[in-house]
Motif scaffolding. Structure first.
Motif, PDB file in Angstrom:
ATOM      1  N   ALA A 239       0.829  -1.207   0.000  1.00  0.00           N
ATOM      2  CA  ALA A 239       0.000   0.000   0.000  1.00  0.00           C
ATOM      3  C   ALA A 239       0.862   1.255   0.000  1.00  0.00           C
ATOM      4  CB  ALA A 239      -0.935  -0.001   1.214  1.00  0.00           C
ATOM      5  N   MET A 240       1.927   1.268   0.810  1.00  0.00           N
ATOM      6  CA  MET A 240       2.799   2.444   0.872  1.00  0.00           C
ATOM      7  C   MET A 240       3.588   2.629  -0.419  1.00  0.00           C
ATOM      8  SD  MET A 240       2.108   3.849   3.722  1.00  0.00           S
ATOM      9  CE  MET A 240       0.441   3.178   3.527  1.00  0.00           C
ATOM     10  N   VAL A 241       4.053   1.530  -1.003  1.00  0.00           N
ATOM     11  CA  VAL A 241       4.797   1.618  -2.273  1.00  0.00           C
ATOM     12  C   VAL A 241       3.888   2.140  -3.376  1.00  0.00           C
ATOM     13  CG1 VAL A 241       5.944   0.274  -4.079  1.00  0.00           C
ATOM     14  CG2 VAL A 241       6.473  -0.159  -1.669  1.00  0.00           C
ATOM     15  N   LEU A 242       2.661   1.623  -3.430  1.00  0.00           N
ATOM     16  CA  LEU A 242       1.723   2.067  -4.457  1.00  0.00           C
ATOM     17  C   LEU A 242       1.335   3.528  -4.259  1.00  0.00           C
ATOM     18  CD1 LEU A 242       0.037   1.346  -6.909  1.00  0.00           C
ATOM     19  CD2 LEU A 242      -1.745   0.469  -5.377  1.00  0.00           C
ATOM     20  N   ALA A 243       1.104   3.928  -3.007  1.00  0.00           N
ATOM     21  CA  ALA A 243       0.758   5.325  -2.724  1.00  0.00           C
ATOM     22  C   ALA A 243       1.884   6.257  -3.140  1.00  0.00           C
ATOM     23  CB  ALA A 243       0.444   5.501  -1.240  1.00  0.00           C
ATOM     24  N   THR A 244       3.122   5.849  -2.885  1.00  0.00           N
ATOM     25  CA  THR A 244       4.269   6.671  -3.284  1.00  0.00           C
ATOM     26  C   THR A 244       4.400   6.723  -4.801  1.00  0.00           C
ATOM     27  OG1 THR A 244       5.415   6.050  -1.243  1.00  0.00           O
ATOM     28  CG2 THR A 244       6.745   7.003  -3.005  1.00  0.00           C
ATOM     29  N   GLY A 245       4.216   5.578  -5.447  1.00  0.00           N
ATOM     30  CA  GLY A 245       4.322   5.529  -6.904  1.00  0.00           C
ATOM     31  C   GLY A 245       3.258   6.347  -7.615  1.00  0.00           C
ATOM     32  N   MET A 246       2.113   6.521  -6.950  1.00  0.00           N
ATOM     33  CA  MET A 246       1.026   7.286  -7.563  1.00  0.00           C
ATOM     34  C   MET A 246       1.339   8.764  -7.679  1.00  0.00           C
ATOM     35  SD  MET A 246      -2.270   5.356  -5.857  1.00  0.00           S
ATOM     36  CE  MET A 246      -3.501   6.472  -6.536  1.00  0.00           C
ATOM     37  N   PHE A 247       2.387   9.229  -6.987  1.00  0.00           N
ATOM     38  CA  PHE A 247       2.795  10.620  -7.148  1.00  0.00           C
ATOM     39  C   PHE A 247       3.162  10.925  -8.600  1.00  0.00           C
ATOM     40  CE2 PHE A 247       3.792  10.819  -2.453  1.00  0.00           C
ATOM     41  CZ  PHE A 247       2.909  11.849  -2.180  1.00  0.00           C
ATOM     42  N   PHE A 248       3.754   9.948  -9.286  1.00  0.00           N
ATOM     43  CA  PHE A 248       4.136  10.165 -10.681  1.00  0.00           C
ATOM     44  C   PHE A 248       2.899  10.369 -11.557  1.00  0.00           C
ATOM     45  CE2 PHE A 248       7.609   7.699  -8.798  1.00  0.00           C
ATOM     46  CZ  PHE A 248       8.700   8.492  -9.146  1.00  0.00           C
ATOM     47  N   ALA A 249       1.864   9.536 -11.333  1.00  0.00           N
ATOM     48  CA  ALA A 249       0.623   9.694 -12.085  1.00  0.00           C
ATOM     49  C   ALA A 249      -0.047  11.019 -11.747  1.00  0.00           C
ATOM     50  CB  ALA A 249      -0.318   8.526 -11.781  1.00  0.00           C
ATOM     51  N   LEU A 250      -0.011  11.387 -10.468  1.00  0.00           N
ATOM     52  CA  LEU A 250      -0.653  12.633 -10.046  1.00  0.00           C
ATOM     53  C   LEU A 250      -0.045  13.834 -10.758  1.00  0.00           C
ATOM     54  CD1 LEU A 250      -1.873  13.655  -6.610  1.00  0.00           C
ATOM     55  CD2 LEU A 250      -0.197  15.147  -7.671  1.00  0.00           C
ATOM     56  N   TRP A 251       1.281  13.913 -10.778  1.00  0.00           N
ATOM     57  CA  TRP A 251       1.916  15.075 -11.405  1.00  0.00           C
ATOM     58  C   TRP A 251       1.787  15.056 -12.918  1.00  0.00           C
ATOM     59  CZ3 TRP A 251       2.382  19.123  -8.755  1.00  0.00           C
ATOM     60  CH2 TRP A 251       2.572  19.044  -7.380  1.00  0.00           C
ATOM     61  N   LYS A 252       1.627  13.871 -13.476  1.00  0.00           N
ATOM     62  CA  LYS A 252       1.339  13.784 -14.909  1.00  0.00           C
ATOM     63  C   LYS A 252      -0.025  14.388 -15.206  1.00  0.00           C
ATOM     64  CE  LYS A 252       1.970  12.425 -19.176  1.00  0.00           C
ATOM     65  NZ  LYS A 252       2.991  13.061 -20.058  1.00  0.00           N
ATOM     66  N   PHE A 253      -1.013  14.051 -14.394  1.00  0.00           N
ATOM     67  CA  PHE A 253      -2.357  14.602 -14.594  1.00  0.00           C
ATOM     68  C   PHE A 253      -2.390  16.098 -14.311  1.00  0.00           C
ATOM     69  CE2 PHE A 253      -4.042  10.141 -13.529  1.00  0.00           C
ATOM     70  CZ  PHE A 253      -4.103   9.803 -14.872  1.00  0.00           C
ATOM     71  N   VAL A 254      -1.599  16.556 -13.329  1.00  0.00           N
ATOM     72  CA  VAL A 254      -1.520  17.994 -13.060  1.00  0.00           C
ATOM     73  C   VAL A 254      -0.992  18.728 -14.288  1.00  0.00           C
ATOM     74  CG1 VAL A 254      -0.315  19.765 -11.733  1.00  0.00           C
ATOM     75  CG2 VAL A 254      -1.304  17.796 -10.566  1.00  0.00           C
ATOM     76  N   SER A 255       0.057  18.190 -14.907  1.00  0.00           N
ATOM     77  CA  SER A 255       0.644  18.842 -16.080  1.00  0.00           C
ATOM     78  C   SER A 255      -0.307  18.860 -17.264  1.00  0.00           C
ATOM     79  CB  SER A 255       1.943  18.141 -16.471  1.00  0.00           C
ATOM     80  OG  SER A 255       1.692  16.801 -16.897  1.00  0.00           O
ATOM     81  N   LEU A 256      -1.208  17.864 -17.305  1.00  0.00           N
ATOM     82  CA  LEU A 256      -2.180  17.793 -18.401  1.00  0.00           C
ATOM     83  C   LEU A 256      -3.486  18.512 -18.061  1.00  0.00           C
ATOM     84  CD1 LEU A 256      -1.714  14.037 -19.438  1.00  0.00           C
ATOM     85  CD2 LEU A 256      -0.834  16.066 -20.616  1.00  0.00           C
ATOM     86  N   HIS A 257      -3.564  19.105 -16.872  1.00  0.00           N
ATOM     87  CA  HIS A 257      -4.750  19.848 -16.412  1.00  0.00           C
ATOM     88  C   HIS A 257      -5.990  18.953 -16.322  1.00  0.00           C
ATOM     89  CE1 HIS A 257      -2.452  23.564 -16.804  1.00  0.00           C
ATOM     90  NE2 HIS A 257      -2.105  23.183 -18.025  1.00  0.00           N
ATOM     91  N   HIS A 258      -5.792  17.708 -15.910  1.00  0.00           N
ATOM     92  CA  HIS A 258      -6.911  16.791 -15.689  1.00  0.00           C
ATOM     93  C   HIS A 258      -7.335  16.901 -14.219  1.00  0.00           C
ATOM     94  CE1 HIS A 258      -6.659  15.325 -19.667  1.00  0.00           C
ATOM     95  NE2 HIS A 258      -5.662  14.461 -19.496  1.00  0.00           N
TER      96      HIS A 258
END
Length: 338
Positions: A239-258
């Motif tokens: 759970a902690m590894v996945l939560a940390t890894g999701m930061f990459f997806a989050l910032w990708k969506f931020v850059s795409l304005h999703h």
């Protein structure tokens, strides 16, 4: 079966309180941070985002208290007696925060001095409340609650005093600030203010990681079982590894304005953090010096649980549709501030 359903209600209420109420606390912390040239516009956006629904979020906290009071009285009594000082501090923060937010918005005289005072109190009470929430959470599983204590310090101070509870309090405040920053990105169409919230989210992102490490260091310092339990539990690690890894997806969506995807990912990270904490201690609600207090071992009689469950199921028919309607009317259909 009834106990499992009640536990599910507690878990769902806690999650909703952290996601909705926590992001509101984080918004207050954002206003408290120094060096903000966007302060006036940020204040307008936060008022716009919180105004219609902020008070409804405390419903989830009240629901947890009611379930514990009726369904698990031993757990409720233990918390309210041995943790009454942090509980009181939490309630003071909630009351002050709600009061000054209301005065700031509805004060008949919008004077700079009074508005500045309200904003400062709103920020400090948001930070105060967030930290005490974390302190209470850490105290539940710390194993320092002595049910047979005879002196004041052992009974009422030792259960929550220490480096580990404070570290968890700071961690919770960082999570709330991160949630608020991410959620507020989509609450304005002003590009400059959006970038401001993105920068705040990046800072809070780093603070979450650092404070999370601090929690584990504090657990080692106080020799709690957190790190040892975590290392031995693959679900918690995953759970902690996945939560940390999701930061990459989050910032990708931020850059795409999703906006919506960004909020879903941030919420998913919080869900994973809570899940990782839950699997370490479930089904125990409190760990005392003499052993854990389990939901299953401390439940009220079946007749009481049955009435409580029926009331919750009947209330859900009204609560959840009403909340969805409230959010739809005031949030989904409202225009972003420019």
């Amino acid at each position: 079966m009834m106990i499992s359903v009640l536990i599910l209600f507690i878990a769902a209420s806690l999650l909703l309180y952290i996601l909705l109420g926590g992001s509101d606390f984080g918004a207050g912390i954002l206003e408290f941070l120094p060096g903000n040239k966007h302060r006036d516009l940020q204040k307008r956006v936060i008022n716009h985002a919180m105004g219609p629904v902020w008070e409804a979020n405390h419903m989830w906290l009240i629901l947890i208290v009611v379930i514990l009071f009726m369904g698990f009285p031993t757990i409720f009594t233990t918390l309210m007696v041995h943790l009454h000082i942090p509980m009181l501090a939490l309630l003071v923060g909630v009351v002050v925060r709600g009061t000054v937010f209301t005065f700031r918005h509805y004060d008949a005289i919008q004077a700079p001095v009074s508005q500045g005072t309200y904003t400062w109190l709103f920020g400090i009470s948001s930070l105060w409340t967030s930290i005490w929430l974390g302190i209470i959470a850490a105290s539940l599983t710390r194993g320092t609650i002595d049910l047979e204590a005879t002196d004041f310090h052992t009974a009422y101070i030792a259960p929550w005093w220490g480096f580990f509870p404070l570290a968890v309090g700071v961690f919770v405040a960082c999570i709330f600030t991160f949630l608020a920053s991410v959620f507020l990105i989509g609450e304005t169409e002003d590009a400059d203010l959006q970038q401001h919230f993105i920068r705040r989210a990046a800072m809070a992102n780093g603070a979450v990681i650092v404070s999370g490490g601090l929690v584990f260091l504090a657990s080692l310092w106080e020799e709690t079982e957190l790190l040892h339990l975590f290392i031995r539990h693959p679900l918690a690690i995953g759970a902690m590894v996945l939560a940390t890894g999701m930061f990459f997806a989050l910032w990708k969506f931020v850059s795409l304005h999703h906006t919506m995807r960004t909020r879903v990912v941030a919420s998913g990270q919080v869900v994973l953090i809570l899940f990782g904490w839950w699997v370490l201690y479930a089904p125990n609600a409190v760990v005392t010096t003499t052993g854990p207090l389990s939901f299953y071992d401390t439940a009220a009689p079946d007749a009481t649980l049955r009435q409580l469950l029926l009331a919750l199921l009947a209330g859900s028919v009204f609560i959840f549709p009403s909340l969805i309607f409230l959010l739809r009317v005031f949030k989904m259909d409202s225009r972003k501030l420019k």
